[in-house]
Design a protein around this motif. Sequence first.
Motif, PDB file in Angstrom:
ATOM      1  N   LEU A   1       0.938  -1.128   0.006  1.00  0.00           N
ATOM      2  CA  LEU A   1       0.027   0.204   0.104  1.00  0.00           C
ATOM      3  C   LEU A   1       0.966   0.924  -0.124  1.00  0.00           C
ATOM      4  O   LEU A   1       0.197   2.260  -0.491  1.00  0.00           O
ATOM      5  CB  LEU A   1      -1.212   0.537   1.025  1.00  0.00           C
ATOM      6  CG  LEU A   1      -1.951   1.399   1.848  1.00  0.00           C
ATOM      7  CD1 LEU A   1      -2.981   1.360   0.485  1.00  0.00           C
ATOM      8  CD2 LEU A   1      -2.625   1.060   2.579  1.00  0.00           C
ATOM      9  N   SER A   2       1.911   1.078   0.666  1.00  0.00           N
ATOM     10  CA  SER A   2       3.025   2.165   0.678  1.00  0.00           C
ATOM     11  C   SER A   2       3.466   3.083  -0.725  1.00  0.00           C
ATOM     12  O   SER A   2       2.991   4.245  -0.438  1.00  0.00           O
ATOM     13  CB  SER A   2       4.258   2.313   1.301  1.00  0.00           C
ATOM     14  OG  SER A   2       3.984   1.901   2.724  1.00  0.00           O
ATOM     15  N   PRO A   3       3.807   2.719  -1.431  1.00  0.00           N
ATOM     16  CA  PRO A   3       3.797   2.692  -2.876  1.00  0.00           C
ATOM     17  C   PRO A   3       2.874   3.984  -3.279  1.00  0.00           C
ATOM     18  O   PRO A   3       2.768   5.551  -3.929  1.00  0.00           O
ATOM     19  CB  PRO A   3       3.980   2.364  -3.793  1.00  0.00           C
ATOM     20  CG  PRO A   3       5.054   1.021  -3.248  1.00  0.00           C
ATOM     21  CD  PRO A   3       3.836   1.211  -2.140  1.00  0.00           C
ATOM     22  N   SER A   4       1.262   3.389  -3.538  1.00  0.00           N
ATOM     23  CA  SER A   4       0.630   4.296  -3.994  1.00  0.00           C
ATOM     24  C   SER A   4       0.243   5.541  -2.795  1.00  0.00           C
ATOM     25  O   SER A   4      -0.772   6.786  -3.453  1.00  0.00           O
ATOM     26  CB  SER A   4      -0.972   3.167  -3.969  1.00  0.00           C
ATOM     27  OG  SER A   4      -0.836   2.907  -2.450  1.00  0.00           O
ATOM     28  N   MET A   5       0.264   4.974  -1.536  1.00  0.00           N
ATOM     29  CA  MET A   5      -0.416   6.400  -0.641  1.00  0.00           C
ATOM     30  C   MET A   5       1.311   7.679  -1.085  1.00  0.00           C
ATOM     31  O   MET A   5       1.175   8.979  -0.695  1.00  0.00           O
ATOM     32  CB  MET A   5       0.162   5.462   0.904  1.00  0.00           C
ATOM     33  CG  MET A   5      -0.877   5.022   0.953  1.00  0.00           C
ATOM     34  SD  MET A   5      -2.934   5.699   0.481  1.00  0.00           S
ATOM     35  CE  MET A   5      -2.518   6.643   2.174  1.00  0.00           C
ATOM     36  N   LEU A   6       2.116   6.739  -0.810  1.00  0.00           N
ATOM     37  CA  LEU A   6       3.136   7.901  -1.473  1.00  0.00           C
ATOM     38  C   LEU A   6       3.282   8.293  -3.101  1.00  0.00           C
ATOM     39  O   LEU A   6       3.445   9.733  -2.807  1.00  0.00           O
ATOM     40  CB  LEU A   6       5.185   7.333  -1.661  1.00  0.00           C
ATOM     41  CG  LEU A   6       5.178   6.989  -0.105  1.00  0.00           C
ATOM     42  CD1 LEU A   6       6.354   6.007  -0.438  1.00  0.00           C
ATOM     43  CD2 LEU A   6       5.859   7.496   0.790  1.00  0.00           C
ATOM     44  N   TYR A   7       3.023   8.013  -4.007  1.00  0.00           N
ATOM     45  CA  TYR A   7       2.338   8.204  -5.148  1.00  0.00           C
ATOM     46  C   TYR A   7       1.050  10.062  -4.974  1.00  0.00           C
ATOM     47  O   TYR A   7       1.103  10.863  -5.164  1.00  0.00           O
ATOM     48  CB  TYR A   7       2.003   7.297  -5.612  1.00  0.00           C
ATOM     49  CG  TYR A   7       1.089   8.442  -7.443  1.00  0.00           C
ATOM     50  CD1 TYR A   7       2.308   8.471  -8.203  1.00  0.00           C
ATOM     51  CD2 TYR A   7      -0.215   7.872  -7.298  1.00  0.00           C
ATOM     52  CE1 TYR A   7       2.008   9.054  -9.564  1.00  0.00           C
ATOM     53  CE2 TYR A   7      -0.597   8.425  -9.189  1.00  0.00           C
ATOM     54  CZ  TYR A   7       0.794   9.021  -9.614  1.00  0.00           C
ATOM     55  OH  TYR A   7       0.044   9.812 -10.676  1.00  0.00           O
ATOM     56  N   LEU A   8       0.245   9.111  -3.879  1.00  0.00           N
ATOM     57  CA  LEU A   8      -1.004  10.291  -3.071  1.00  0.00           C
ATOM     58  C   LEU A   8      -0.857  11.893  -2.958  1.00  0.00           C
ATOM     59  O   LEU A   8      -0.999  12.783  -2.927  1.00  0.00           O
ATOM     60  CB  LEU A   8      -1.940   9.695  -3.027  1.00  0.00           C
ATOM     61  CG  LEU A   8      -3.213  10.176  -2.709  1.00  0.00           C
ATOM     62  CD1 LEU A   8      -3.953  11.043  -3.731  1.00  0.00           C
ATOM     63  CD2 LEU A   8      -4.144   9.454  -1.579  1.00  0.00           C
ATOM     64  N   MET A   9       0.530  11.494  -1.930  1.00  0.00           N
ATOM     65  CA  MET A   9       0.651  12.657  -1.180  1.00  0.00           C
ATOM     66  C   MET A   9       1.875  13.241  -1.501  1.00  0.00           C
ATOM     67  O   MET A   9       1.913  14.706  -0.863  1.00  0.00           O
ATOM     68  CB  MET A   9       0.966  11.973   0.402  1.00  0.00           C
ATOM     69  CG  MET A   9       0.550  11.056   1.236  1.00  0.00           C
ATOM     70  SD  MET A   9       0.702  10.515   2.091  1.00  0.00           S
ATOM     71  CE  MET A   9      -0.410   8.996   3.030  1.00  0.00           C
ATOM     72  N   ALA A  10       2.797  13.044  -3.033  1.00  0.00           N
ATOM     73  CA  ALA A  10       3.826  13.773  -3.015  1.00  0.00           C
ATOM     74  C   ALA A  10       3.726  15.380  -3.559  1.00  0.00           C
ATOM     75  O   ALA A  10       4.197  16.120  -2.981  1.00  0.00           O
ATOM     76  CB  ALA A  10       3.917  13.776  -4.813  1.00  0.00           C
ATOM     77  N   PRO A  11       2.181  15.419  -4.048  1.00  0.00           N
ATOM     78  CA  PRO A  11       1.894  17.003  -4.803  1.00  0.00           C
ATOM     79  C   PRO A  11       2.141  17.842  -3.264  1.00  0.00           C
ATOM     80  O   PRO A  11       2.603  18.752  -2.763  1.00  0.00           O
ATOM     81  CB  PRO A  11       1.049  17.014  -4.880  1.00  0.00           C
ATOM     82  CG  PRO A  11       0.463  15.386  -5.754  1.00  0.00           C
ATOM     83  CD  PRO A  11       1.121  14.671  -4.658  1.00  0.00           C
ATOM     84  N   MET A  12       1.028  16.861  -1.812  1.00  0.00           N
ATOM     85  CA  MET A  12       1.385  17.747  -0.700  1.00  0.00           C
ATOM     86  C   MET A  12       2.922  17.759  -0.104  1.00  0.00           C
ATOM     87  O   MET A  12       2.674  19.300   0.861  1.00  0.00           O
ATOM     88  CB  MET A  12       0.296  17.002  -0.121  1.00  0.00           C
ATOM     89  CG  MET A  12       0.332  17.736   1.355  1.00  0.00           C
ATOM     90  SD  MET A  12      -0.879  19.434   1.308  1.00  0.00           S
ATOM     91  CE  MET A  12      -0.964  19.598   3.558  1.00  0.00           C
TER      92      MET A  12
END
Length: 791
Positions: A485-496
């Motif tokens: 799950l971590s890669p997709s979470m990092l991808y989602l949070m990257a702009p923030m």
Amino acid sequence: MRILTRYILKEIASHALIGVALFTFIIFMRDLGKLLELIVRNSAPLPSVAEIFLFTLPATFIITLPMGVLVGILVGLSRLAADSEVTAIRASGMGVGMFVRSVAIFAIGAWLLGMANSIYIAPDAAIALDHLQDRLKASQASFEIQPRVFYEDFKNIVLYVQDAIPSKGQALWRGIFLADISDPASPKITLAQRGALLTDGPNKLRFHLEDGTQQETVPKVKDQYSITTFDNTEIPLALPGDETKPHDLLPVAELGLRELLSNAARERQAAQTYYPWDMGSYNYDLIKARYYEIEFHRRFALPFACLVLAMVGIPLGLSARKGGKSTGFVLTILLVVVYYFFSLLGVQMARQGRMSPWFGSWMGNIFFFVCGLILLWRVDRMPIEIGNLTGGWKLLLQKMQAIGTRRRESASSLGLATSSHRRRFSARFPLILDDMILRDFSLYLTMIMTTFLVLALVFTFFELLTDIVRNRVPLITVAEYLWNLSPSMLYLMAPMGVLLAVLITFGLLEKSSELTAMKATGFSIYRATLPVIVLSGIFASGLFVFDQLYIPHTNREQEILRNEIKGKPAQTYLQADRKWIFGQNNQIYYYRVFDPDQNIFGGISVFEFDPNTFQLTRRIQAEHAYWEPRLQKWVFERGWVRDLRGPSIQDYRTFDVKTFDDLREDPGYFKKEVKQSSEMNYDELRSYIEDLQQSGFDTIRLKVQLQKKIAFPLITLVMAVLAIPFAASGRRGGALVGVAVALGIAVVYWVTAGLFEAMGDANQLPAMIAAWAPDFIFALAGGYMLLRVPT
């Protein structure tokens, strides 16, 4: 004394409030799109959407409130220590006790608020949310049915809708194909020109259909075929999923303290009835009992974290003289990771019976309480030299630079000097100032992304704890799920993360007057921001590559593991397992068995219809069908075919062996994979959309996601450009104001992006506009404000 107390409380509380708001928003990022979609589709009243948001907040505050308290204490006291205010206060004769008393007021207030939230507010909110979802379930079922997609969640019902028009409270349908498969060998077919899904009360739905026909056969009597016409008809049905919902473990989030203890006692008593002759049931009842007891102790332990984290945060914050707020950020990450590591480890060991439920739930608090006592005792007697926690990072960069310098000197001595053009470029970029800015930006970005990831994973673990206990999921499976799950979470949070890192980096440079010094030497703000913009562009490109090569695989793995944790059957991705497929030429295929290796159908039916009137024109049924490579056709065996016109049968023929020229789908057509957009890269998704379009499926949502494959990574660069004017504007407050501004920008962006995406999914906007409009709007705003910044 009172003035100092108020001053310290104001410094701590301001950082804590922003920390709680930021962490809460990070958790809500996952579900924000769903709430906005409810608004755009008008499938739920706006007050109900607001209630969903408000009822979800208390459960989130259980996790984010202690983290906000820690952020406030560490960052606030670190700022005071870095500006020598702590030294001045202590030089005036006031010791650490004054800081302890001031922080204790804040920590005790947060603890009391957390206790009220955990014991009273959160359970009541969970009950209210469950009741609200039950009320909205019926209306949501209407909007979950997408046009030109087979919907199979109703028991023994397969529904296909040619077109859906959103309306207030429900969706209106055009062109309806409904199959009752109570008898799979002879499905009862209903076709209608118009219809809707109506609500008759809680857990009661009915299809309202107009201008249609019902057609059915008798399996053992091929000659009998019934066609019934109707102007209006009603078909009752049950809500999807009600029959399979497990009830053996009560939702602990909705239980009060007395209910938790009574259920734990009941399960322990039930376990004794199975001992020793049924050890499986005995152990499972003990697991359930421990689960209720763990939740009981967690109701007190998590709010108490506000106190123990304050005990550790006070001495560490007072000792952070060199690093300032950067040290506060690093300490926050380290302490959060350590605290939740001990908490999760204790909960898991208590669940397995290796330690008592109370000790497992309180293990993190006990560890930090002991550490806090030691640190508080030492800080007034022997200063804790934390130093600048970024020193290791700086030392590593200095070593790398030294290695690079030695290599360049070695290459020059061998006559491999670079051209004068390259030397001129290297003299301009990167400079020492560029290295400093890049180092700070990279450090803050790493810390922020780490904090966000830890927070999201901890919240996800506690969210799934009920399913983990109910389905006896091994710890290794949970760890594997969180890892994927971590890669997709990092991808989602990257702009923030990029937005916040830019604001903090340049906010601190502005507060320390370093930006002013750069301008005084002729170093413009545009030149100062160049390294961050370049790195953000590289980061955006890396996100796109990351999404192409790695994230689709982890998304599929985590979906499989989540189904296992939830106790759902393993998800199938082959159309061969779907039974219902839309053909290339206005046909619907239904089959009971398909052997993809031998290319053989068993119990196959083909329904052909007129796309304009949505009436059946021909129906084919056969016991078997196989693919003949020499003929490039399907060969049907032992069946019949009926030609239809409205309510009448024009022709009826039986056959032993027959082929049909207009059934042109080859075996590969029935073996295509069915994936989610998140499980494909850009090229795979584009090809998948083309295949689905040929099959007549709706691809509006997938087209929006295809455009977002490029648009979303690019928003990281847009966020960097947008953040620079706010950070370099010279506003008071430095990084604190930067974090507040970042939170405001993030909320506006995600709401805007969610609304545009929901409008694209509802076919109210073209896919390209729905995906790219937020990037374009914020890029224009960022570019305009950047040009107005004094250079």
